[in-house]
Scaffold this motif. Structure first.
Motif, PDB file in Angstrom:
ATOM      1  N   GLY A  51     -24.715 -60.915 -48.469  1.00  0.00           N
ATOM      2  CA  GLY A  51     -25.229 -61.931 -49.375  1.00  0.00           C
ATOM      3  C   GLY A  51     -26.720 -61.795 -49.608  1.00  0.00           C
ATOM      4  N   VAL A  52     -27.475 -61.560 -48.539  1.00  0.00           N
ATOM      5  CA  VAL A  52     -28.931 -61.408 -48.678  1.00  0.00           C
ATOM      6  C   VAL A  52     -29.267 -60.143 -49.468  1.00  0.00           C
ATOM      7  N   ALA A  53     -28.576 -59.041 -49.163  1.00  0.00           N
ATOM      8  CA  ALA A  53     -28.832 -57.789 -49.878  1.00  0.00           C
ATOM      9  C   ALA A  53     -28.476 -57.919 -51.359  1.00  0.00           C
ATOM     10  N   THR A  54     -27.366 -58.580 -51.646  1.00  0.00           N
ATOM     11  CA  THR A  54     -26.959 -58.768 -53.037  1.00  0.00           C
ATOM     12  C   THR A  54     -27.940 -59.674 -53.776  1.00  0.00           C
ATOM     13  N   ALA A  55     -28.412 -60.722 -53.104  1.00  0.00           N
ATOM     14  CA  ALA A  55     -29.399 -61.617 -53.733  1.00  0.00           C
ATOM     15  C   ALA A  55     -30.696 -60.872 -54.024  1.00  0.00           C
ATOM     16  N   ALA A  56     -31.113 -60.008 -53.112  1.00  0.00           N
ATOM     17  CA  ALA A  56     -32.338 -59.231 -53.332  1.00  0.00           C
ATOM     18  C   ALA A  56     -32.162 -58.274 -54.519  1.00  0.00           C
ATOM     19  N   ALA A  57     -31.023 -57.582 -54.568  1.00  0.00           N
ATOM     20  CA  ALA A  57     -30.775 -56.653 -55.675  1.00  0.00           C
ATOM     21  C   ALA A  57     -30.668 -57.389 -57.004  1.00  0.00           C
ATOM     22  N   LEU A  58     -30.016 -58.548 -56.991  1.00  0.00           N
ATOM     23  CA  LEU A  58     -29.882 -59.342 -58.207  1.00  0.00           C
ATOM     24  C   LEU A  58     -31.243 -59.824 -58.701  1.00  0.00           C
ATOM     25  N   THR A  59     -32.077 -60.276 -57.793  1.00  0.00           N
ATOM     26  CA  THR A  59     -33.412 -60.746 -58.167  1.00  0.00           C
ATOM     27  C   THR A  59     -34.263 -59.620 -58.736  1.00  0.00           C
ATOM     28  N   LEU A  60     -34.272 -58.474 -58.057  1.00  0.00           N
ATOM     29  CA  LEU A  60     -35.059 -57.340 -58.546  1.00  0.00           C
ATOM     30  C   LEU A  60     -34.537 -56.824 -59.884  1.00  0.00           C
ATOM     31  N   GLY A  61     -33.225 -56.802 -60.043  1.00  0.00           N
ATOM     32  CA  GLY A  61     -32.643 -56.371 -61.311  1.00  0.00           C
ATOM     33  C   GLY A  61     -32.973 -57.327 -62.438  1.00  0.00           C
ATOM     34  N   VAL A  76     -35.480 -47.910 -59.860  1.00  0.00           N
ATOM     35  CA  VAL A  76     -34.038 -48.154 -59.837  1.00  0.00           C
ATOM     36  C   VAL A  76     -33.517 -48.198 -58.403  1.00  0.00           C
ATOM     37  N   ALA A  77     -34.109 -47.426 -57.513  1.00  0.00           N
ATOM     38  CA  ALA A  77     -33.659 -47.411 -56.113  1.00  0.00           C
ATOM     39  C   ALA A  77     -33.862 -48.769 -55.443  1.00  0.00           C
ATOM     40  N   LEU A  78     -34.873 -49.539 -55.887  1.00  0.00           N
ATOM     41  CA  LEU A  78     -35.095 -50.858 -55.295  1.00  0.00           C
ATOM     42  C   LEU A  78     -33.974 -51.836 -55.636  1.00  0.00           C
ATOM     43  N   VAL A  79     -33.227 -51.546 -56.677  1.00  0.00           N
ATOM     44  CA  VAL A  79     -32.061 -52.345 -57.026  1.00  0.00           C
ATOM     45  C   VAL A  79     -30.796 -51.709 -56.446  1.00  0.00           C
ATOM     46  N   ALA A  80     -30.743 -50.385 -56.477  1.00  0.00           N
ATOM     47  CA  ALA A  80     -29.532 -49.681 -56.056  1.00  0.00           C
ATOM     48  C   ALA A  80     -29.285 -49.737 -54.552  1.00  0.00           C
ATOM     49  N   VAL A  81     -30.323 -49.660 -53.745  1.00  0.00           N
ATOM     50  CA  VAL A  81     -30.126 -49.625 -52.285  1.00  0.00           C
ATOM     51  C   VAL A  81     -29.579 -50.953 -51.760  1.00  0.00           C
ATOM     52  N   PRO A  82     -30.227 -52.107 -52.034  1.00  0.00           N
ATOM     53  CA  PRO A  82     -29.622 -53.348 -51.542  1.00  0.00           C
ATOM     54  C   PRO A  82     -28.290 -53.667 -52.234  1.00  0.00           C
ATOM     55  N   GLY A  83     -28.145 -53.263 -53.494  1.00  0.00           N
ATOM     56  CA  GLY A  83     -26.870 -53.459 -54.180  1.00  0.00           C
ATOM     57  C   GLY A  83     -25.753 -52.668 -53.530  1.00  0.00           C
ATOM     58  N   SER A  84     -26.058 -51.444 -53.133  1.00  0.00           N
ATOM     59  CA  SER A  84     -25.061 -50.615 -52.448  1.00  0.00           C
ATOM     60  C   SER A  84     -24.714 -51.190 -51.080  1.00  0.00           C
ATOM     61  N   LEU A  85     -25.711 -51.729 -50.400  1.00  0.00           N
ATOM     62  CA  LEU A  85     -25.454 -52.383 -49.113  1.00  0.00           C
ATOM     63  C   LEU A  85     -24.533 -53.585 -49.303  1.00  0.00           C
ATOM     64  N   GLY A  86     -24.767 -54.359 -50.355  1.00  0.00           N
ATOM     65  CA  GLY A  86     -23.896 -55.496 -50.649  1.00  0.00           C
ATOM     66  C   GLY A  86     -22.476 -55.068 -50.957  1.00  0.00           C
ATOM     67  N   VAL A  87     -22.313 -54.010 -51.729  1.00  0.00           N
ATOM     68  CA  VAL A  87     -20.970 -53.495 -52.041  1.00  0.00           C
ATOM     69  C   VAL A  87     -20.290 -52.994 -50.770  1.00  0.00           C
ATOM     70  N   GLY A  88     -21.041 -52.322 -49.904  1.00  0.00           N
ATOM     71  CA  GLY A  88     -20.475 -51.858 -48.630  1.00  0.00           C
ATOM     72  C   GLY A  88     -20.007 -53.014 -47.767  1.00  0.00           C
ATOM     73  N   CYS A  89     -20.793 -54.071 -47.722  1.00  0.00           N
ATOM     74  CA  CYS A  89     -20.397 -55.255 -46.946  1.00  0.00           C
ATOM     75  C   CYS A  89     -19.148 -55.905 -47.546  1.00  0.00           C
ATOM     76  N   ALA A  90     -19.045 -55.920 -48.866  1.00  0.00           N
ATOM     77  CA  ALA A  90     -17.851 -56.476 -49.512  1.00  0.00           C
ATOM     78  C   ALA A  90     -16.613 -55.653 -49.169  1.00  0.00           C
ATOM     79  N   ILE A  91     -16.772 -54.342 -49.077  1.00  0.00           N
ATOM     80  CA  ILE A  91     -15.646 -53.486 -48.696  1.00  0.00           C
ATOM     81  C   ILE A  91     -15.224 -53.773 -47.258  1.00  0.00           C
ATOM     82  N   VAL A  92     -16.206 -53.939 -46.365  1.00  0.00           N
ATOM     83  CA  VAL A  92     -15.895 -54.262 -44.964  1.00  0.00           C
ATOM     84  C   VAL A  92     -15.163 -55.598 -44.883  1.00  0.00           C
ATOM     85  N   LEU A  93     -15.596 -56.585 -45.654  1.00  0.00           N
ATOM     86  CA  LEU A  93     -14.927 -57.882 -45.642  1.00  0.00           C
ATOM     87  C   LEU A  93     -13.534 -57.797 -46.264  1.00  0.00           C
ATOM     88  N   GLY A  94     -13.340 -56.898 -47.197  1.00  0.00           N
ATOM     89  CA  GLY A  94     -11.999 -56.656 -47.724  1.00  0.00           C
ATOM     90  C   GLY A  94     -11.082 -56.088 -46.659  1.00  0.00           C
TER      91      GLY A  94
END
Length: 110
Positions: A51-61, A76-94
């Motif tokens: 959630g924190v990583a996704t919020a950071a990526a969303l804000t920067l984007g 672009v990496a400042l948006v992609a890195v926390p966004g990728s971390l958020g997607v990875g966490c979503a996969i783990v929660l899946g």
């Protein structure tokens, strides 16, 4: 890394907003306690970090969307890195949902 056009950034921001809603619902449905097993606490922290990583990526984007394209201070990496971390966490929660489903069907059977 390549530059991301505004149309692609809007799509990414939309995806991150949906992902942030997922994390918000997930973390509010959890009832943490100190006596929980390690994997329950791990999945709770996965939801928090995602959630924190996704919020950071969303804000920067979002900020990047309104800046001029020339000399853009947000890479672009400042948006992609926390966004990728958020997607990875979503996969783990899946995967957690699959794990919990297996536990609930075993406990429901007589």
């Amino acid at each position: 890394m390549r530059q991301m056009p505004s149309s692609e950034m809007v799509s990414l921001i939309s995806f991150l907003a949906v992902l942030l809603i997922f994390f918000s619902i997930d973390i509010r449905s959890r009832q943490p306690s100190a006596s929980d097993p390690w994997h329950v606490q791990m999945f709770e922290w996965t939801s928090r970090v995602g959630g924190v990583a996704t919020a950071a990526a969303l804000t920067l984007g979002w900020v990047d969307l309104f800046l001029y394209d020339e000399g853009n201070p947000i890479h672009v990496a400042l948006v992609a890195v926390p966004g990728s971390l958020g997607v990875g966490c979503a996969i783990v929660l899946g995967l957690e949902m699959l794990w919990q489903r297996g536990e609930s069907t075993e406990s429901d059977s007589p």
